[in-house]
Design a protein around this motif. Structure first.
Motif, mmCIF file in Angstrom:
data_model
loop_
_atom_site.group_PDB
_atom_site.id
_atom_site.type_symbol
_atom_site.label_atom_id
_atom_site.label_comp_id
_atom_site.label_asym_id
_atom_site.label_seq_id
_atom_site.Cartn_x
_atom_site.Cartn_y
_atom_site.Cartn_z
ATOM 1 N N LEU A 97 0.835 -1.199 0.000
ATOM 2 C CA LEU A 97 0.000 0.000 0.000
ATOM 3 C C LEU A 97 0.873 1.253 0.000
ATOM 4 N N TRP A 98 0.600 2.177 -0.935
ATOM 5 C CA TRP A 98 1.420 3.376 -1.037
ATOM 6 C C TRP A 98 0.659 4.661 -0.706
ATOM 7 N N SER A 99 -0.679 4.606 -0.650
ATOM 8 C CA SER A 99 -1.473 5.807 -0.406
ATOM 9 C C SER A 99 -1.204 6.376 0.989
ATOM 10 N N GLU A 100 -0.662 7.569 1.059
ATOM 11 C CA GLU A 100 -0.410 8.199 2.353
ATOM 12 C C GLU A 100 -1.713 8.417 3.115
ATOM 13 N N ARG A 101 -2.765 8.772 2.388
ATOM 14 C CA ARG A 101 -4.063 9.013 3.037
ATOM 15 C C ARG A 101 -4.555 7.765 3.758
ATOM 16 N N LEU A 102 -4.448 6.612 3.109
ATOM 17 C CA LEU A 102 -4.922 5.374 3.718
ATOM 18 C C LEU A 102 -3.945 4.848 4.769
ATOM 19 N N LEU A 103 -2.662 5.052 4.554
ATOM 20 C CA LEU A 103 -1.683 4.636 5.557
ATOM 21 C C LEU A 103 -1.862 5.419 6.854
ATOM 22 N N GLU A 104 -2.250 6.681 6.733
ATOM 23 C CA GLU A 104 -2.465 7.516 7.914
ATOM 24 C C GLU A 104 -3.839 7.280 8.539
#
Length: 218
Positions: A97-104
């Motif tokens: 997973l690379w999405s910063e929004r979803l990682l945060e």
């Protein structure tokens, strides 16, 4: 059109601390009410098993991939091969997973996967009723069905006409979605040969040419 949806896996990102490495969302899509009714009959047929001594017995428990006995899974997938439906599955390997929004905001993962599954379909879904396990509304972050429908239909007009929360214990086709998602996750997480056999019973239903998808989300 009716869509029955369920997931397998969790939103946790502590992959070395008990979180699942994969999260799978699976939707079983039925284009006709007769197909829904036939599939429900097949779910009931799948409950009937034969003991080693020859006695017939009915599996009363809810079909859940994580807890259903191996022989009952085999019977379920073999029986459901006669049903008429499409599979739309989205598979997330959280390690990629690379999405910063979803990682945060990992708690939004399931909602995002459902949204992508329902709105990125290239006109293969129209006027559908989406049926979700009511026990999972908090996990899916879809407590407000109208807001979710509006969001999907804004991106893909006419996709959804209703979102219904059902009791999976009483809904055999939500159980079908659970079994589908569970087999996919087990196969991709561990390469389990039995899970692979189960996936192969419905993999053709997820071909794009058949109106399905088998999407590796990153």
């Amino acid at each position: 059109m009716w869509i029955f949806l369920d997931d397998s896996g969790d939103c946790g990102m502590k992959l070395s601390g008990g979180s699942s490495s994969h999260l799978v969302m699976a939707a079983c899509v039925f284009d006709d009410r007769d197909h829904v009714e036939h599939a429900l009959e097949l779910v009931e047929e799948a409950r009937m098993n034969t003991a080693p001594g020859g006695e017939r017995y009915r599996v009363a428990k809810e079909f859940k991939y994580s807890s259903t006995k191996s022989s009952h899974k085999d019977r379920f997938f073999t029986t459901m091969s006669a049903a008429e439906f499409r599979v739309r599955a989205i598979i997330l390997d959280k390690r990629l997973l690379w999405s910063e929004r979803l990682l945060e905001n990992p708690s939004h993962l399931k909602n995002e996967l459902i949204y992508q599954l329902m709105s990125s379909h290239y006109d293969t879904l129209e006027g559908a009723k989406l049926v979700i396990d009511g026990q999972d509304t908090r996990a899916f972050d879809i407590s407000d069905r109208d807001h979710f429908m509006a969001r999907v239909n804004l991106r893909a007009p006419g996709t959804l006409i209703d979102v219904e929360f059902a009791d999976s214990k009483r809904n055999g086709l939500v159980q079908l979605a659970d079994m589908t998602a569970g087999a996919i996750r087990r196969y991709h997480e561990s390469g389990d040969s039995k899970a692979q056999t189960h996936v192969e019973t419905f993999r053709h239903r997820a071909y794009q040419r058949n109106g399905g998808t088998y999407w590796h989300f990153k």
